[in-house]
Each structure stands twice: as structure tokens, then as C-alpha cells.
Design a protein around this motif. Sequence first.
Motif, short mmCIF file in Angstrom:
data_model
loop_
_atom_site.label_atom_id
_atom_site.label_comp_id
_atom_site.label_asym_id
_atom_site.label_seq_id
_atom_site.Cartn_x
_atom_site.Cartn_y
_atom_site.Cartn_z
N ARG A 4 0.83 -1.19 0.00
CA ARG A 4 0.00 0.00 0.00
C ARG A 4 0.87 1.25 0.00
NH1 ARG A 4 -2.75 -3.14 3.89
NH2 ARG A 4 -1.91 -1.82 5.56
N HIS A 5 0.21 2.38 -0.28
CA HIS A 5 0.93 3.65 -0.48
C HIS A 5 1.85 3.99 0.69
CE1 HIS A 5 1.63 7.71 -1.88
NE2 HIS A 5 1.14 8.23 -0.77
N HIS A 6 1.42 3.68 1.92
CA HIS A 6 2.20 4.09 3.09
C HIS A 6 3.14 2.99 3.57
CE1 HIS A 6 0.02 7.79 3.39
NE2 HIS A 6 -1.13 7.18 3.55
N GLU A 7 3.17 1.84 2.88
CA GLU A 7 4.04 0.75 3.31
C GLU A 7 5.37 0.81 2.57
OE1 GLU A 7 1.05 -2.78 4.68
OE2 GLU A 7 1.49 -2.62 2.55
N LEU A 729 23.51 7.21 17.85
CA LEU A 729 22.57 6.24 18.37
C LEU A 729 21.69 5.80 17.21
CD1 LEU A 729 21.57 8.11 21.66
CD2 LEU A 729 23.28 6.29 21.41
N GLU A 730 21.06 4.66 17.32
CA GLU A 730 20.28 4.16 16.18
C GLU A 730 18.98 3.53 16.67
OE1 GLU A 730 21.11 0.70 13.05
OE2 GLU A 730 22.39 2.46 12.66
N THR A 731 17.89 4.30 16.51
CA THR A 731 16.56 3.80 16.82
C THR A 731 15.77 3.77 15.52
OG1 THR A 731 16.71 4.92 18.96
CG2 THR A 731 14.55 4.08 18.32
N PRO A 732 15.68 2.62 14.87
CA PRO A 732 15.07 2.59 13.53
C PRO A 732 13.61 2.99 13.54
CG PRO A 732 16.32 0.58 13.97
CD PRO A 732 16.19 1.31 15.27
N SER A 733 13.20 3.65 12.46
CA SER A 733 11.78 3.90 12.24
C SER A 733 11.11 2.61 11.82
CB SER A 733 11.59 4.96 11.16
OG SER A 733 10.25 5.00 10.73
N ALA A 734 9.89 2.42 12.30
CA ALA A 734 9.14 1.22 11.93
C ALA A 734 8.45 1.36 10.59
CB ALA A 734 8.11 0.92 13.01
N ILE A 735 8.45 2.55 10.00
CA ILE A 735 7.63 2.74 8.80
C ILE A 735 8.41 3.13 7.56
CG2 ILE A 735 5.58 3.36 10.11
CD1 ILE A 735 6.14 6.28 9.48
N SER A 736 9.68 3.53 7.69
CA SER A 736 10.40 4.02 6.52
C SER A 736 11.27 2.93 5.91
CB SER A 736 11.28 5.21 6.91
OG SER A 736 12.37 4.78 7.71
N ALA A 737 11.83 3.24 4.75
CA ALA A 737 12.73 2.30 4.08
C ALA A 737 13.93 2.01 4.98
CB ALA A 737 13.20 2.90 2.75
N ALA A 738 14.08 0.76 5.37
CA ALA A 738 15.22 0.29 6.17
C ALA A 738 15.36 0.98 7.51
CB ALA A 738 16.53 0.43 5.37
N GLY A 739 14.30 1.62 8.01
CA GLY A 739 14.36 2.28 9.31
C GLY A 739 14.99 3.65 9.29
N ILE A 740 15.07 4.27 8.11
CA ILE A 740 15.74 5.55 7.93
C ILE A 740 14.88 6.68 8.50
CG2 ILE A 740 16.52 7.19 6.16
CD1 ILE A 740 16.88 4.62 4.37
N LYS A 741 15.53 7.68 9.10
CA LYS A 741 14.90 8.92 9.49
C LYS A 741 15.69 10.08 8.89
CE LYS A 741 13.36 7.12 13.99
NZ LYS A 741 13.47 7.30 15.46
N GLY A 742 15.09 11.26 8.85
CA GLY A 742 15.77 12.43 8.33
C GLY A 742 16.65 13.08 9.37
N MET A 743 17.65 13.85 8.88
CA MET A 743 18.53 14.51 9.84
C MET A 743 19.19 15.79 9.30
SD MET A 743 21.69 14.04 8.48
CE MET A 743 22.52 14.64 9.92
N GLY A 744 18.75 16.26 8.14
CA GLY A 744 19.45 17.37 7.51
C GLY A 744 19.42 18.67 8.29
N GLU A 745 18.45 18.84 9.17
CA GLU A 745 18.32 20.10 9.91
C GLU A 745 18.83 20.02 11.34
OE1 GLU A 745 14.52 22.30 8.49
OE2 GLU A 745 14.04 20.18 8.53
N SER A 746 19.23 18.83 11.76
CA SER A 746 19.47 18.61 13.19
C SER A 746 20.60 19.46 13.74
CB SER A 746 19.77 17.13 13.44
OG SER A 746 20.91 16.73 12.70
N GLY A 747 21.65 19.69 12.95
CA GLY A 747 22.76 20.48 13.47
C GLY A 747 22.34 21.88 13.83
N LEU A 748 21.57 22.52 12.97
CA LEU A 748 21.18 23.90 13.21
C LEU A 748 20.03 24.02 14.20
CD1 LEU A 748 21.65 26.82 12.62
CD2 LEU A 748 20.34 26.61 10.51
N ILE A 749 19.19 22.98 14.32
CA ILE A 749 18.07 23.06 15.26
C ILE A 749 18.56 23.30 16.69
CG2 ILE A 749 16.36 21.61 16.45
CD1 ILE A 749 15.62 20.46 13.73
N ALA A 750 19.58 22.57 17.10
CA ALA A 750 19.96 22.58 18.51
C ALA A 750 21.24 23.33 18.81
CB ALA A 750 20.09 21.13 19.01
N ALA A 751 22.06 23.63 17.81
CA ALA A 751 23.35 24.26 18.09
C ALA A 751 23.22 25.63 18.74
CB ALA A 751 24.17 24.34 16.80
N PRO A 752 22.33 26.53 18.27
CA PRO A 752 22.27 27.85 18.91
C PRO A 752 21.95 27.80 20.40
CG PRO A 752 21.22 27.93 16.77
CD PRO A 752 21.49 26.48 17.06
#
Length: 816
Positions: A4-7, A729-752
Motif C-alpha cells: 500500500r501507499h504508506h508501506e 545512536l540508532e533507533t530505527p523507524s518502523a515505517i520508513s525504508a530500512a528504518g531511515i529517518k531524516g537529519m538534515g536540519e538537526s545540526g542547526l536546530i539545537a546548536a544555537p
Amino acid sequence: MTFRHHESPPITRKLIGQRVLRSEDVRLVTGRGHYLADISLPGQLHAAFVRSPAAHARIAAIDLSEAVAVPGVHLVWTGHDVEEFCSGIEAQFTAEGCELITMPLMARDVVRYVGEPIAVVIADSRAIAEDACDLVSIDFDDLEVVLDPRVSIEGGPVANGERPDNVGLRGRASFGDVDAAFDTAEHVVSALFHPGRVSASPMETRGCLASFDWSTQKVKLWTSTQMPHYVKLCLGLYLGFSEARCEVLSPDTGGGFGQKAHIYPEELIMPLVSRELGTPVKWVEDRRENLLAGAHAHEQYVTISYALDANGRISAVRTHALVDGGAYHAPPQTMAVEAWCTAAVTPTGVYDIPAAEYVYEGAVTNKCPVGAYRGVGYMAGTLARECLIDEAARTLRLSPFEIRRRNVVRDFPWVNPQGIAYEEGSWARCIDKLEEMVDYPAFLERQAKARDRGVYLGLGISVFVESSGESTGMIQAHGMNETYHDTATVKMDPTGSVLVTTGINSQGQGQETTIAQIASDVLGVPFEAITVDAGTSTKGAYGSGTVGSRGAVIAGGCVNRAAAEVREQLIAVAAQMLGVAKEDIELSDGQVTSKSDPEAKMEIADVAMAAHYDSNAWPDGFDTRLEATRAWDTSRPMFSNGGHAMIVELDPETGIVDVERVYSVEDCGVMINPMIVEGQIRGGVVQGIGLSLLEQLVYDNAGNLTTTSFLDYQVPTMDVSPPFEIQHLETPSAISAAGIKGMGESGLIAAPAAVLNAVNDALAAFGATLHDLPATPERVFNAIQGISTPEEPQPWQQLWDRAGVAGADPGDATVV
């Protein structure tokens, strides 16, 4: 096998998780990248814009005669000329209380910020066009300039007549018994934080090249954008071009960071003038234009309060986020992505807080519109939450690690006060890991000894959770009606090589490499056999844009589903050729093997050739294409988490702050490529250091931007980049391809927040605190001298009433 579309079909990991060298770097680091400015078409002309020198004024008269007479000038248009084709770009987010605002392609009767386009000159060269721009004579009748959002939001002088109340955004909500929590709290801590106005400042500025073919009525637009398909949609919606006859291409892009995740007037004007003149027209802005008119970012006034018990447990949080939105919404995201996201998306952060209440507001002012920039909204929200919890720790004499441990969510799944479910996370482990990396007892000893020598060290930490892989599931869970649509196409040719087309393009994130890693593992072909193509609107795949840490998650999910279908086609042919059941077939390392008979094997390339040209190898009902286009979207929100710790050294005589070392912990689920993840962390953190210590767009009292070059607007360079220690650390997502999550913004979110907490830890020796960014030497020095005092927030009831309706009950768990 169908999904299905979301699987997301399962993937056997082989290349996923490996430090594969970026395949695109050979081209980019040797100077063979092909950027917008590198593209030239026969007969092309060049555009330059007359931009408003006034922040708010009525246009009394425009004289174009001298500009039109310049040799080499082909066309001069004003706002009234383009109004015939487009009255403006409408922008409204479905966040509660986001008001519709229309941005004209060029100002017609009134200018509303310095840098707003008033006229466009098309000439043989950029130099001629700029010279002609200088000859356009404009008479202005000055109007009152509105610059302070705190005054604007109270209904002061009108900044934009379309919003006479100056409100571009306003909403509020309450969850749980907030009043009771604050009434019975042992401690209440409050503060007003002000992250300053900044620019994403991508290395490559904005630009576009349009070519209209009158014989076919087709328009081709090359543009440096993060959203080529959205730009194509706007060509149809606003200019009336047939979308089927539009092609939008995004070549190599020298950084975007969110600033290029908008539709800009210039991108719509170039196709119009190309059609008018019958020749290609190119516009590439200079740095001054980029700082003046490329979407600004991040400036907010965030008031936050915690109710705590005697042990430091937080029982409720109140947040008021006010964004200085500028003169218009920056479409499509609008100013809502700052204040709404700060207050409403993660009001509790990683903390188990049972009650939350928030107000978000966007003030219209006479400044450049505010838009997306890496960590949009999350940065300001994390800054307020994480810096206030450090102030609470100082009040209660707890370590910054201990107060977080007492409040952090430990058990999953967890549902926050708004009803948003978090299925997994490593939030407590992240805090423990940071403390271990810093060696907190050793740091305290070093800090004390340094103070005895007149050296002031500070430690700041910041932990965060972010919505990862911006999706329909995430946006609808937060009460909005936006829908994302993304697809990918995977096609294997007769020789076994594979073309992967995605609708999500890259601005330097390494997606050619990471997407190829996913496709390689799904199909079982070598990494070198994969070619990834993105950035064009006409090759089958569709994308909602490279925003919201969604590239690897969404593009990866689409590619996984499409590649899984091609894999099933290969397996069907291979089983027919080997005379075994489909369940007996394995694809790996470019080979087909039989589980039951190791001697029965062949090259995947041979199967691909047979699938195309050998009908004897086709099973009944076989579709001979070895090609699939599939969509994917997350069925619910998914969340990444992590944190940073920073050690700074503060010079009390100069106010200069140096970042000595950065410690980062990241949990983005299964990493496709740890090397790319670490590169993203380093880049995002250094950007965060820049806006924390260096960067600030400054307007004078007349609304003139005074920081219009890198001489005035200081971005971080390599000499500012500190040593890093990064752990995963690695906590896989149960719904994405191979347990992947996004992270492109993480450095700037918390650094300031980590930087400001470190600065305030160092300032604690002087009894001083800063709440404003950037923490410039002047601000730090003044804080030490007791010259400046943090601004007191407005009373909460006043803020709540202003954002609501008469007689509203702050305890109601509803959005108004």
C-alpha cells in the motif's frame, strides 16, 4: 508482491550503513559542476531589477525614458506591465489563523520593503541592464515605516494595506490543566528569547534562465531551486502556461538551506519577458540582492514559562512565539513556518510535560519577507526550551544533565499533550551519552581552575526532537490539510544498468550517493551500476520539494517501492530461466543465485537482457518494461532526536566568545551513509555557531538594510569551525525504508541553544545572562558590565487574550 501507499518494503542492508564515497564529488570538487550561472543559450539577454530604496512609500511617478533609450536595452517593465499577466502570488498556510497575503511580482503603487522589485530591465548584458536601472527615475511619497513586530502586532501603523491590522498569523491552543499547574508550582521560571534576523546565505545566489518557444508554446525554465515541481505548478497557476508545456530544471545547486524553497517573483517574470521578446532571458542576483531580497529567516520573540515542582519536574509550559514576518508571506511556506512551528509542533520538546499552552503570531512589517531556513521554527523553539531549562537548573542548583534526566521521556510509545504519538526515540540515552562525552566532573574541575586564572569557560547542552521526513502524516497530525506528493521512477536497461529518477533534488546533501545505496541494496546490483537523476520536472518522477529533512526519507521510500517492483520483475524472469520457484531466487552483488542450488546462477545483466529481448524467458503475463514509478508517504509522523554540547571560552575584556569543542549525538534511525550524516552535522552546527555569535541582518530606523555585503554580514568560515566529537545512536523507524529517518536540519536546530547556554554558563561568574542572539562581543561585554538587562516578557493573560476571542477560556483544549 504489492504494498500500500504508506508501506515500505523491507530491504536487506548491504551498502546501507556504509561510508560510501560521494559519487557526485568527483564532478563538483574538480570544477565540473554545472550551475545556473554556467548555462548560456544562443541569443540570451540579461535582466536586472530596480529595487526599492524606500521601506514604505507610495510611488508617485516613474520615468523610464532614459533607461529605455540606452543602447542594448530591449525592454523595461514596471509592476503595472506585469499586472496584466499576474496580479500577484497568493500565500496562505492551512495553520489555524494564517491570513491570506498577495505578493505582487513587482510593486505597483506602494513599496513595502527596501529591495522590493519595482522595475525590470532586459538588455544585452547584465552590466548594461544595471546601468539602465540607475537611470530609472522614481518619485516617492513616504509612508510611516513599521519595523518593530512588537509594535506592529498591537495594530500600530499599517505596514501592508492588505492586512490593516498587521496580523499575518495568529492562533492559540491549550492542552491539559495549565492554570492549575502554574497556580500550584513550587517554582516558575520565565524568559523572553530573541534570535535575530539572518540570511541562509547560500554560496550560490538565486537565479533563473527562461526560454519560451513561440512555435510550440513551450517554456523552459532553469532555476536554482529546492522545489522544481512547485515552480512548474506556479507557471500554470499564476501565468496561465499549460503545465504540460512547461519544463523546469534545477541544475547543480550551490546550497539552498530553505531560502530556495520558495517561489520568487523573479522566477515568474523571466518566462513572461522571454515570451514577450522571443528570446531566452537570464537573471542571476549578486550578493547585495540576495541579502536584500532573498527570504530572511529566524527572527522571533519567544516568551516561555515553565511550572516546576520542588524536585525540578516540569508540570506545564506556556509559549508565545512572535515572528517578524516582513511585508508579505514568502510562498508557499509563509511566515507560519517560524512562529507556528516554534509554538505548536513540539511545544514540550523531549520532556514529559503533561500540560501545554501556546500562542503564535506573525507581524507584518516593512522588511524583507521571512521564509524557510534550515531548522525553521524548530531552532527558535529549541532555543527557548533548552535555555530556559538551564535557567531552571541554576535556580534549583541542579546540573544541566540532571534536570533534563528528571524530565525526559523514557518510555515509548509516548503521546504528548496535543495527542501526537512518538513511537520510538533515544531521548534519555542522548542526555547520558552527552554527559559521558563531555566528562562533566572533569569539566567542572577545569572550569574552576580556569576561573582562578581569569579564564572563563562555559558548557552548554541542547537536546532536541524534530519531525523527520516532512510528510502528509506529520502535517495532518498537527491539524492542517496540506498533502505532499512524491514519486520515483526506477528503470533497468538491457545491460543491467539502472536509472533512478527522483522528484527531490539535491543542493549538496549527497543524495546521488545515498539514493544509489538504497537502490543498490534493493536490486542487488553494484553501486556503480546506479545513476540518479533529479532536478527536472519532465522525467516522470514528482516531488514536493527538498525541505523538512525529507530527502532521504521520502525519496528513499519512493525509490524503495519502485525498485522493489523492478526486483519482483527480475525475480520472475530469473525463476523462469533457472527453472526454480520465485521464492528460491536471490539477487546480490550483480548476480542471481538459487538458494537450493548454489551452482544455478547468472548475472543480473543477463536477466535484464532476457527481460527485454527473449520472449522465451518471460513468465505468463510478464510486463517487459523493467520499470516502475511509485509514490510513498509516511502514514504518521516520525521523529529524529539528538543533542549537542559545546564548550566555549569567554574573554571578559573583549566580550569575544570562542567555541572550543563540539560534542554531538545523533539518532536518525538507520544511517544510509554515516560519512554524509557527519558532514551534515558539522555543516549545520557551524551554521548554528554563525547565527549564535556572528550573523545579524540589521535595519536602521528608516528601514534600510545596513548589512548588504559579507563585509557587514559576517558568516562563519573555517577558522570558526571547532573540533568535533560525534557519536551515533540508532533507533530505527518502523515505517520508513530500512528504518531511515531524516537529519538534515538537526545540526542547526539545537546548536544555537547549546552556544547560548555555554555563554550563559560562562557569564554566571558575573551574575549576567543573555537572551538575545547573536551573542556579539558588544552584548557579552555589556552583560558583564551590567549595562544590559534581559527584557521581561509580557504578562501571559495579555498575550492569550490578544490572540483569542472575547470570553475565551484559556483552559479550553481547542485551537482558536
